[in-house]
Design a protein around this motif. Structure first.
Motif, PDB file in Angstrom:
ATOM      1  N   THR A  95       9.237   4.558  -3.623  1.00 42.95           N
ATOM      2  CA  THR A  95       7.906   4.300  -4.192  1.00 42.95           C
ATOM      3  C   THR A  95       7.023   5.545  -4.193  1.00 42.95           C
ATOM      4  OG1 THR A  95       7.073   3.608  -2.015  1.00 42.95           O
ATOM      5  CG2 THR A  95       7.999   1.901  -3.450  1.00 42.95           C
ATOM      6  N   TRP A 143       4.469   8.400  -1.968  1.00 41.41           N
ATOM      7  CA  TRP A 143       3.217   8.247  -1.228  1.00 41.41           C
ATOM      8  C   TRP A 143       2.099   7.832  -2.161  1.00 41.41           C
ATOM      9  CZ3 TRP A 143       3.998   7.818   3.645  1.00 41.41           C
ATOM     10  CH2 TRP A 143       5.034   8.524   4.264  1.00 41.41           C
ATOM     11  N   LYS A 144       1.210   6.971  -1.650  1.00 45.86           N
ATOM     12  CA  LYS A 144       0.116   6.445  -2.457  1.00 45.86           C
ATOM     13  C   LYS A 144      -1.209   7.069  -2.024  1.00 45.86           C
ATOM     14  CE  LYS A 144       2.886   3.538  -4.512  1.00 45.86           C
ATOM     15  NZ  LYS A 144       3.279   3.718  -5.929  1.00 45.86           N
ATOM     16  N   TRP A 171      -5.655   6.991  -3.072  1.00 49.55           N
ATOM     17  CA  TRP A 171      -6.730   6.269  -3.734  1.00 49.55           C
ATOM     18  C   TRP A 171      -7.994   7.113  -3.737  1.00 49.55           C
ATOM     19  CZ3 TRP A 171      -3.222   4.264  -0.362  1.00 49.55           C
ATOM     20  CH2 TRP A 171      -2.414   3.209  -0.819  1.00 49.55           C
ATOM     21  N   PRO A 230      -6.538   3.398  -7.429  1.00 51.14           N
ATOM     22  CA  PRO A 230      -5.332   4.191  -7.177  1.00 51.14           C
ATOM     23  C   PRO A 230      -5.280   5.473  -8.000  1.00 51.14           C
ATOM     24  CG  PRO A 230      -4.812   2.305  -8.556  1.00 51.14           C
ATOM     25  CD  PRO A 230      -6.239   2.131  -8.126  1.00 51.14           C
ATOM     26  N   GLN A 256      -3.048   8.063 -10.077  1.00 49.89           N
ATOM     27  CA  GLN A 256      -1.803   8.026 -10.823  1.00 49.89           C
ATOM     28  C   GLN A 256      -0.986   9.309 -10.654  1.00 49.89           C
ATOM     29  OE1 GLN A 256      -0.812   5.222 -12.139  1.00 49.89           O
ATOM     30  NE2 GLN A 256      -2.767   4.250 -11.572  1.00 49.89           N
ATOM     31  N   THR A 308      -5.532   8.036   1.817  1.00 50.36           N
ATOM     32  CA  THR A 308      -4.121   7.673   1.921  1.00 50.36           C
ATOM     33  C   THR A 308      -3.905   6.897   3.227  1.00 50.36           C
ATOM     34  OG1 THR A 308      -1.863   8.531   1.799  1.00 50.36           O
ATOM     35  CG2 THR A 308      -3.459   9.835   3.045  1.00 50.36           C
TER      36      THR A 308
END
Length: 210
Positions: free
Chosen positions: A111, A113-114, A116, A124, A126, A139
């Motif tokens: 997936t 690392w995310k 925001w 979020p 992109q 994060t």
């Protein structure tokens, strides 16, 4: 007809004059030779001393550092051949170390690392590399600890190889922060007081960089 005794003595002196001149010339040549050898020895000693001083200066001279940058915009960074390094969240020159980057990215695959734009996680990000310098991003704690671990590995690798590393890897304050953050997380483990580790005493060495 023979001359007087005085004339004979004078003639004798004339006959001896070339000998005196020859002797004096030999002494002069020897003195000249000695002076030449002395000058040669003095020059040789001076050159050797100068060479030794130069070598010592080079050995003791502090390490010369060259700072490479990527400009102040994404366009400038790309024009200068820089690439984005997600481990440090920075555009870096290609010559700069990427040690730990692959392991950091793989730690949360597939997936990734995310990130925001808000701490509630409603906005979020992109593509993190497209955000301008100084943009505040949020994060997870998992990402933060993973970043710290591989950032410290990069710093250690740079110290070991004396290679080109980013300023974060050289920054004591950031490395101290990461070490303390990792320690803080580790101290929350339920196995802290279990006997799980063995160590060795040893006689160590100290490496002094010049």
């Amino acid at each position: 007809m023979s001359g007087s005794p005085h004339e004979e003595e004078f003639d004798s002196l004339l006959d001896e004059k070339p000998l005196v001149i020859e002797v004096q010339g030999g002494v002069f040549n020897r003195l000249k030779g000695c002076a030449s050898r002395t000058a040669f020895i003095c020059c040789s000693v001076s050159l050797n001393i100068a060479l030794a001083v130069t070598i010592l200066f080079l050995l003791w001279m502090p390490e010369r550092q060259i700072t490479l940058g990527c400009g102040t915009s994404i366009v400038e960074a790309q024009q200068q051949g820089c690439t984005y390094d997600q481990l440090t969240l920075r555009w870096l020159p290609q010559t700069c170390s990427r040690v730990g980057l692959r392991e950091y990215l793989d730690a949360n695959s597939p997936t990734g690392w995310k990130y925001w734009l808000d701490n509630e996680g409603t906005m979020p990000v992109q593509n993190i590399s497209t955000y301008m310098n100084g943009t505040a991003l949020y994060t997870t704690e998992r990402e933060h600890l993973t970043h710290c671990a591989y950032q410290l590995i990069r710093a250690a690798d740079g110290l070991n190889k004396r290679g080109a590393v980013d300023t974060r890897a050289r920054d004591f304050a950031h490395n101290h922060h990461c070490a303390m953050r990792l320690l803080g997380a580790a101290m929350e483990s339920s196995r802290l007081d279990e006997i799980t580790t063995f160590v060795h005493n040893a006689f160590g060495t100290c490496i002094v960089e010049r």
